[in-house]
Design a protein around this motif. Structure first.
Motif, PDB file in Angstrom:
ATOM      1  N   ILE A  63       0.853  -1.181   0.000  1.00  0.00           N
ATOM      2  CA  ILE A  63       0.000   0.000   0.000  1.00  0.00           C
ATOM      3  C   ILE A  63       0.893   1.235   0.000  1.00  0.00           C
ATOM      4  CG2 ILE A  63      -1.793   1.264   1.252  1.00  0.00           C
ATOM      5  CD1 ILE A  63      -2.227  -1.597   2.714  1.00  0.00           C
ATOM      6  N   ASN A  64       0.702   2.098  -0.978  1.00  0.00           N
ATOM      7  CA  ASN A  64       1.412   3.380  -1.000  1.00  0.00           C
ATOM      8  C   ASN A  64       0.394   4.484  -0.808  1.00  0.00           C
ATOM      9  OD1 ASN A  64       3.823   4.986  -1.311  1.00  0.00           O
ATOM     10  ND2 ASN A  64       3.021   5.622  -3.295  1.00  0.00           N
ATOM     11  N   GLY A  65       0.305   4.942   0.444  1.00  0.00           N
ATOM     12  CA  GLY A  65      -0.614   6.021   0.775  1.00  0.00           C
ATOM     13  C   GLY A  65       0.168   7.120   1.457  1.00  0.00           C
ATOM     14  N   THR A  66      -0.201   7.432   2.697  1.00  0.00           N
ATOM     15  CA  THR A  66       0.585   8.408   3.449  1.00  0.00           C
ATOM     16  C   THR A  66       1.966   7.846   3.783  1.00  0.00           C
ATOM     17  OG1 THR A  66      -0.448   7.598   5.487  1.00  0.00           O
ATOM     18  CG2 THR A  66      -1.426   9.553   4.441  1.00  0.00           C
ATOM     19  N   GLN A  67       2.099   6.538   3.732  1.00  0.00           N
ATOM     20  CA  GLN A  67       3.386   5.860   3.800  1.00  0.00           C
ATOM     21  C   GLN A  67       3.264   4.564   3.014  1.00  0.00           C
ATOM     22  OE1 GLN A  67       4.576   3.971   7.576  1.00  0.00           O
ATOM     23  NE2 GLN A  67       2.573   4.523   8.417  1.00  0.00           N
ATOM     24  N   VAL A 125      -7.911   3.848   3.638  1.00  0.00           N
ATOM     25  CA  VAL A 125      -8.700   2.723   4.159  1.00  0.00           C
ATOM     26  C   VAL A 125      -7.858   1.455   4.168  1.00  0.00           C
ATOM     27  CG1 VAL A 125     -10.667   1.197   3.710  1.00  0.00           C
ATOM     28  CG2 VAL A 125     -10.931   3.674   3.505  1.00  0.00           C
ATOM     29  N   ALA A 126      -7.151   1.190   3.072  1.00  0.00           N
ATOM     30  CA  ALA A 126      -6.324  -0.010   2.989  1.00  0.00           C
ATOM     31  C   ALA A 126      -5.231  -0.004   4.055  1.00  0.00           C
ATOM     32  CB  ALA A 126      -5.699  -0.117   1.600  1.00  0.00           C
ATOM     33  N   LEU A 127      -4.611   1.150   4.266  1.00  0.00           N
ATOM     34  CA  LEU A 127      -3.555   1.246   5.274  1.00  0.00           C
ATOM     35  C   LEU A 127      -4.115   1.015   6.670  1.00  0.00           C
ATOM     36  CD1 LEU A 127      -0.585   1.865   5.810  1.00  0.00           C
ATOM     37  CD2 LEU A 127      -1.179   4.298   5.904  1.00  0.00           C
ATOM     38  N   ARG A 128      -5.269   1.579   6.951  1.00  0.00           N
ATOM     39  CA  ARG A 128      -5.888   1.376   8.263  1.00  0.00           C
ATOM     40  C   ARG A 128      -6.244  -0.090   8.477  1.00  0.00           C
ATOM     41  NH1 ARG A 128     -10.984   0.798   9.452  1.00  0.00           N
ATOM     42  NH2 ARG A 128     -11.721   1.697   7.483  1.00  0.00           N
ATOM     43  N   LEU A 148      -9.023  -8.051   2.950  1.00  0.00           N
ATOM     44  CA  LEU A 148      -8.686  -6.639   3.108  1.00  0.00           C
ATOM     45  C   LEU A 148      -9.098  -5.845   1.873  1.00  0.00           C
ATOM     46  CD1 LEU A 148      -5.357  -5.215   4.540  1.00  0.00           C
ATOM     47  CD2 LEU A 148      -6.488  -4.165   2.589  1.00  0.00           C
ATOM     48  N   ILE A 149      -8.717  -6.331   0.697  1.00  0.00           N
ATOM     49  CA  ILE A 149      -9.014  -5.595  -0.533  1.00  0.00           C
ATOM     50  C   ILE A 149     -10.515  -5.399  -0.700  1.00  0.00           C
ATOM     51  CG2 ILE A 149      -8.854  -5.654  -3.056  1.00  0.00           C
ATOM     52  CD1 ILE A 149      -6.250  -7.230  -2.741  1.00  0.00           C
ATOM     53  N   GLN A 150     -11.302  -6.420  -0.359  1.00  0.00           N
ATOM     54  CA  GLN A 150     -12.756  -6.332  -0.508  1.00  0.00           C
ATOM     55  C   GLN A 150     -13.359  -5.173   0.273  1.00  0.00           C
ATOM     56  OE1 GLN A 150     -13.762 -10.195   0.979  1.00  0.00           O
ATOM     57  NE2 GLN A 150     -14.242 -11.002  -1.053  1.00  0.00           N
ATOM     58  N   ARG A 151     -12.705  -4.792   1.363  1.00  0.00           N
ATOM     59  CA  ARG A 151     -13.241  -3.738   2.229  1.00  0.00           C
ATOM     60  C   ARG A 151     -12.788  -2.344   1.822  1.00  0.00           C
ATOM     61  NH1 ARG A 151     -11.687  -5.646   8.071  1.00  0.00           N
ATOM     62  NH2 ARG A 151     -10.068  -6.809   6.937  1.00  0.00           N
ATOM     63  N   VAL A 152     -11.967  -2.265   0.782  1.00  0.00           N
ATOM     64  CA  VAL A 152     -11.583  -0.966   0.239  1.00  0.00           C
ATOM     65  C   VAL A 152     -12.671  -0.520  -0.724  1.00  0.00           C
ATOM     66  CG1 VAL A 152      -9.877   0.289  -1.132  1.00  0.00           C
ATOM     67  CG2 VAL A 152      -9.128  -1.480   0.478  1.00  0.00           C
ATOM     68  N   PRO A 153     -13.236   0.661  -0.541  1.00  0.00           N
ATOM     69  CA  PRO A 153     -14.301   1.125  -1.453  1.00  0.00           C
ATOM     70  C   PRO A 153     -13.879   1.020  -2.913  1.00  0.00           C
ATOM     71  CG  PRO A 153     -14.067   2.623   0.403  1.00  0.00           C
ATOM     72  CD  PRO A 153     -12.934   1.651   0.507  1.00  0.00           C
ATOM     73  N   GLY A 154     -14.766   0.436  -3.717  1.00  0.00           N
ATOM     74  CA  GLY A 154     -14.485   0.262  -5.134  1.00  0.00           C
ATOM     75  C   GLY A 154     -13.939  -1.104  -5.488  1.00  0.00           C
TER      76      GLY A 154
END
Length: 201
Positions: A63-67, A125-128, A148-154
């Motif tokens: 996951i590349n988000g805030t980190q 969301v994925a990072l959390r 995990l992926i299923q719970r990410v919107p979209g």
């Protein structure tokens, strides 16, 4: 069919074997090691695939988000230079990412990376979800990754599975996915691969 399913599960168990127990990194060390790759927010599914029969052996999610982190459920990647807490690897710099792939790729396996661009909200969301998931039992790497992926919107269309290549096949049809394959021809297993990684200070 039960015998075949049992044999397949044994292969997954072997690939997702738990590494030797090591203390988790402190929150302070995790915070100090935080790294974000410049560019868009992304999710990358890793699949370790047998060069002999094409079967999947392990799944993980970067996951590349805030980190940038790697959710490595029931994974065997343990390196004292890479902070880990409950199956999440932190500080995933380019050198760490290269080391992660190198540790898994060898004469018997290659690594398939499937990257999709996401919004900052999806990455958050994925990072959390990754950092609150907790450690995953053996053989449940792909189940945990798809869950995990299923719970990410979209991404609700991703179907649950225990088999790495089935997740890989689903991701291969995802709009905008960028796929790469990484090969090495060294012998040994992941423990040898991790031992051979050299990370900069």
């Amino acid at each position: 069919m039960r015998v075949i399913a049992a044999f397949a599960m044994c292969l997954v168990l072997a690939a997702c074997a738990q590494p030797p127990a090591v203390p988790y990194a402190s929150d302070e060390r995790v915070a100090a090691s935080a790294y974000r790759e410049p560019g868009p927010n992304t999710l990358t599914v890793f699949t370790m695939v047998s060069n002999r029969n094409g079967k999947g052996a392990h799944s993980a999610l970067m996951i590349n988000g805030t980190q940038r982190v790697i959710f490595d459920p029931a994974g065997s990647f343990v390196n004292e230079r890479v902070p880990e807490q409950e199956d999440v690897l932190y500080g995933v710099s380019p050198a760490v990412l290269k080391g992660y792939k190198s540790a898994h790729a060898r004469s018997t396996y290659h690594v398939v990376s499937q990257t999709v661009e996401v919004t900052p909200e999806q990455a958050a969301v994925a990072l959390r979800l990754a950092t609150t998931n907790g450690a995953v039992p053996r053989a449940f790497c792909t189940s945990a990754t798809t869950g995990l992926i299923q719970r990410v919107p979209g991404f609700q269309a991703i179907e649950s599975t225990m088999f790495p290549t089935r997740l890989m096949e689903q991701m291969s049809t995802w709009p905008g996915v960028v796929e790469e394959k990484y090969y090495e021809d060294d012998a040994g297993d992941i423990v040898d691969g991790v031992a051979g990684i050299v990370l900069p200070d």
